[in-house]
Write a protein that holds these residues in place. Sequence first.
Motif, PDB file in Angstrom:
ATOM      1  N   HIS A   6       0.816  -1.336   0.064  1.00 59.99           N
ATOM      2  CA  HIS A   6       0.189   0.115  -0.013  1.00 59.99           C
ATOM      3  C   HIS A   6       0.861   1.301   0.222  1.00 59.99           C
ATOM      4  O   HIS A   6       0.453   2.364  -0.697  1.00 59.99           O
ATOM      5  CB  HIS A   6      -1.060  -0.008   1.114  1.00 59.99           C
ATOM      6  CG  HIS A   6      -2.004  -0.980   1.187  1.00 59.99           C
ATOM      7  ND1 HIS A   6      -3.126  -0.827   0.173  1.00 59.99           N
ATOM      8  CD2 HIS A   6      -2.157  -2.196   1.694  1.00 59.99           C
ATOM      9  CE1 HIS A   6      -3.860  -2.061   0.350  1.00 59.99           C
ATOM     10  NE2 HIS A   6      -3.325  -2.828   1.168  1.00 59.99           N
ATOM     11  N   THR A   7       1.950   1.164   0.768  1.00 60.34           N
ATOM     12  CA  THR A   7       2.632   2.454   0.662  1.00 60.34           C
ATOM     13  C   THR A   7       4.191   2.118  -0.462  1.00 60.34           C
ATOM     14  O   THR A   7       4.381   0.777  -0.464  1.00 60.34           O
ATOM     15  CB  THR A   7       3.380   2.707   1.933  1.00 60.34           C
ATOM     16  OG1 THR A   7       4.219   1.750   2.559  1.00 60.34           O
ATOM     17  CG2 THR A   7       2.437   3.233   2.811  1.00 60.34           C
ATOM     18  N   ASP A   8       4.719   3.068  -1.044  1.00 62.20           N
ATOM     19  CA  ASP A   8       5.853   3.081  -1.967  1.00 62.20           C
ATOM     20  C   ASP A   8       7.101   3.241  -0.961  1.00 62.20           C
ATOM     21  O   ASP A   8       7.337   4.533  -0.517  1.00 62.20           O
ATOM     22  CB  ASP A   8       5.689   4.203  -2.768  1.00 62.20           C
ATOM     23  CG  ASP A   8       6.649   4.219  -3.997  1.00 62.20           C
ATOM     24  OD1 ASP A   8       7.985   3.593  -3.543  1.00 62.20           O
ATOM     25  OD2 ASP A   8       6.767   4.870  -4.858  1.00 62.20           O
ATOM     26  N   THR A   9       7.856   2.228  -0.930  1.00 65.66           N
ATOM     27  CA  THR A   9       9.089   2.194   0.228  1.00 65.66           C
ATOM     28  C   THR A   9      10.083   1.270  -0.130  1.00 65.66           C
ATOM     29  O   THR A   9      10.043   0.586  -1.282  1.00 65.66           O
ATOM     30  CB  THR A   9       8.696   2.135   1.660  1.00 65.66           C
ATOM     31  OG1 THR A   9       9.711   2.468   2.494  1.00 65.66           O
ATOM     32  CG2 THR A   9       8.444   0.520   1.919  1.00 65.66           C
ATOM     33  N   PHE A  10      11.122   1.149   0.430  1.00 65.96           N
ATOM     34  CA  PHE A  10      12.187   0.259   0.296  1.00 65.96           C
ATOM     35  C   PHE A  10      12.846   0.043   1.607  1.00 65.96           C
ATOM     36  O   PHE A  10      12.814   0.695   2.518  1.00 65.96           O
ATOM     37  CB  PHE A  10      13.287   0.711  -0.966  1.00 65.96           C
ATOM     38  CG  PHE A  10      14.034   2.037  -0.423  1.00 65.96           C
ATOM     39  CD1 PHE A  10      15.214   1.920  -0.042  1.00 65.96           C
ATOM     40  CD2 PHE A  10      13.452   3.226  -0.595  1.00 65.96           C
ATOM     41  CE1 PHE A  10      15.981   3.131   0.402  1.00 65.96           C
ATOM     42  CE2 PHE A  10      14.054   4.507  -0.346  1.00 65.96           C
ATOM     43  CZ  PHE A  10      15.478   4.464  -0.002  1.00 65.96           C
ATOM     44  N   HIS A  11      13.809  -0.928   1.405  1.00 65.05           N
ATOM     45  CA  HIS A  11      14.429  -1.240   2.578  1.00 65.05           C
ATOM     46  C   HIS A  11      15.751  -1.863   2.148  1.00 65.05           C
ATOM     47  O   HIS A  11      16.002  -2.597   1.072  1.00 65.05           O
ATOM     48  CB  HIS A  11      13.873  -2.615   3.534  1.00 65.05           C
ATOM     49  CG  HIS A  11      12.514  -2.261   3.960  1.00 65.05           C
ATOM     50  ND1 HIS A  11      12.477  -1.222   4.892  1.00 65.05           N
ATOM     51  CD2 HIS A  11      11.245  -2.485   3.599  1.00 65.05           C
ATOM     52  CE1 HIS A  11      11.031  -1.016   5.168  1.00 65.05           C
ATOM     53  NE2 HIS A  11      10.442  -1.853   4.498  1.00 65.05           N
ATOM     54  N   ILE A  12      16.732  -1.679   2.958  1.00 65.93           N
ATOM     55  CA  ILE A  12      18.105  -2.091   2.757  1.00 65.93           C
ATOM     56  C   ILE A  12      18.571  -3.132   3.530  1.00 65.93           C
ATOM     57  O   ILE A  12      18.299  -3.439   4.696  1.00 65.93           O
ATOM     58  CB  ILE A  12      19.147  -0.830   3.029  1.00 65.93           C
ATOM     59  CG1 ILE A  12      18.826   0.625   2.448  1.00 65.93           C
ATOM     60  CG2 ILE A  12      20.730  -1.256   2.624  1.00 65.93           C
ATOM     61  CD1 ILE A  12      18.898   0.343   0.967  1.00 65.93           C
ATOM     62  N   VAL A  13      19.168  -4.247   3.066  1.00 64.49           N
ATOM     63  CA  VAL A  13      19.773  -5.334   3.331  1.00 64.49           C
ATOM     64  C   VAL A  13      21.217  -5.555   3.490  1.00 64.49           C
ATOM     65  O   VAL A  13      21.961  -5.004   2.653  1.00 64.49           O
ATOM     66  CB  VAL A  13      19.225  -6.514   2.528  1.00 64.49           C
ATOM     67  CG1 VAL A  13      19.888  -8.023   3.436  1.00 64.49           C
ATOM     68  CG2 VAL A  13      17.847  -7.022   2.170  1.00 64.49           C
ATOM     69  N   LYS A  14      21.723  -5.257   4.686  1.00 62.97           N
ATOM     70  CA  LYS A  14      23.216  -5.139   4.882  1.00 62.97           C
ATOM     71  C   LYS A  14      23.851  -6.730   5.530  1.00 62.97           C
ATOM     72  O   LYS A  14      23.293  -7.383   5.990  1.00 62.97           O
ATOM     73  CB  LYS A  14      23.468  -4.180   5.845  1.00 62.97           C
ATOM     74  CG  LYS A  14      23.126  -2.780   5.850  1.00 62.97           C
ATOM     75  CD  LYS A  14      23.096  -1.850   6.864  1.00 62.97           C
ATOM     76  CE  LYS A  14      22.732  -0.511   6.574  1.00 62.97           C
ATOM     77  NZ  LYS A  14      23.408   0.454   7.561  1.00 62.97           N
ATOM     78  N   ASP A  15      25.180  -6.685   5.093  1.00 64.82           N
ATOM     79  CA  ASP A  15      25.829  -7.833   5.474  1.00 64.82           C
ATOM     80  C   ASP A  15      26.310  -7.620   6.975  1.00 64.82           C
ATOM     81  O   ASP A  15      26.174  -6.553   7.729  1.00 64.82           O
ATOM     82  CB  ASP A  15      26.896  -8.285   4.695  1.00 64.82           C
ATOM     83  CG  ASP A  15      28.024  -7.072   4.343  1.00 64.82           C
ATOM     84  OD1 ASP A  15      28.154  -6.520   5.552  1.00 64.82           O
ATOM     85  OD2 ASP A  15      28.771  -7.439   3.405  1.00 64.82           O
ATOM     86  N   ALA A  16      27.151  -8.725   7.462  1.00 66.76           N
ATOM     87  CA  ALA A  16      27.710  -8.563   8.793  1.00 66.76           C
ATOM     88  C   ALA A  16      28.441  -7.265   9.143  1.00 66.76           C
ATOM     89  O   ALA A  16      28.600  -6.905  10.233  1.00 66.76           O
ATOM     90  CB  ALA A  16      28.323  -9.636   9.353  1.00 66.76           C
ATOM     91  N   ASN A  17      29.228  -6.651   8.028  1.00 67.08           N
ATOM     92  CA  ASN A  17      29.979  -5.563   7.852  1.00 67.08           C
ATOM     93  C   ASN A  17      29.352  -4.353   7.969  1.00 67.08           C
ATOM     94  O   ASN A  17      29.719  -3.062   7.787  1.00 67.08           O
ATOM     95  CB  ASN A  17      31.038  -5.603   6.938  1.00 67.08           C
ATOM     96  CG  ASN A  17      31.941  -6.816   7.419  1.00 67.08           C
ATOM     97  OD1 ASN A  17      32.205  -7.507   8.263  1.00 67.08           O
ATOM     98  ND2 ASN A  17      32.233  -7.588   6.282  1.00 67.08           N
ATOM     99  N   GLY A  18      28.002  -4.394   7.782  1.00 70.18           N
ATOM    100  CA  GLY A  18      27.119  -3.418   7.503  1.00 70.18           C
ATOM    101  C   GLY A  18      26.960  -2.665   6.139  1.00 70.18           C
ATOM    102  O   GLY A  18      26.762  -1.512   5.924  1.00 70.18           O
ATOM    103  N   THR A  19      27.495  -3.497   5.224  1.00 69.13           N
ATOM    104  CA  THR A  19      27.528  -2.861   3.728  1.00 69.13           C
ATOM    105  C   THR A  19      26.350  -3.554   3.001  1.00 69.13           C
ATOM    106  O   THR A  19      25.879  -4.581   3.307  1.00 69.13           O
ATOM    107  CB  THR A  19      28.546  -3.541   3.161  1.00 69.13           C
ATOM    108  OG1 THR A  19      30.049  -3.293   3.544  1.00 69.13           O
ATOM    109  CG2 THR A  19      28.732  -3.451   1.567  1.00 69.13           C
TER     110      THR A  19
END
Length: 200
Positions: free
Chosen positions: A7-20
């Motif tokens: 319903h909303t237009d959004t995104f999420h960031i997936v990071k590895d163990a180093n925060g990248t």
Amino acid sequence: MLFGHHHTDTFHIVKDANGTAVQTMLLAPAVTPWFSSLPGAGANNPAFRFITFNDSNWDMLDITTYYVDLAQLNHNASTQWKKEYSFSDSTGYNISLINAQSMAALLQRMKDNDTLFQLYIKYNSVMYDVKLVDGARKIAQLCSIEFIDLDQYYQCLKEGSVTPSPPPTSSPSAASPLASQFSAYVSIILSAAIVLVLFS
């Protein structure tokens, strides 16, 4: 990763163990509008997306969102769908290649530039009843984009001087706005995981 609909237009960031940043989750708005009674939740204009990609390497080059203004549609049944924005537009996010790195960079730009963040908020509800978002709600939005891990999300809220609310244990109407928003994101992630398990 492409998801729909939220319903909303959004995104999420997936990071590895180093925060990248290693992956991005792109959540599409919905054709069906949602008028939620949950605290802190809003509504959206109907919308759909076209995705442009390179057919030789599957790079995602652009996303264009189209919408119909629900208020106008309720007064005029012949109201037409129209372009809302493209990721590549100067009126969008100025991104010509959509991947983990460019979306992580967009998040950083949103942190540094409140005008860009408010543009994201406008697109988040597909331009339905847009209101300025600041303070705790702004921090919650940015934290939910950056951290899909529960502990990291709450740590982000703490560092942003936001008092985190525990996950809801009672009815949705009693949940705090931040907890309700987080629960919605967790539901999407869990649903996607279940689908992957069932169809893998």
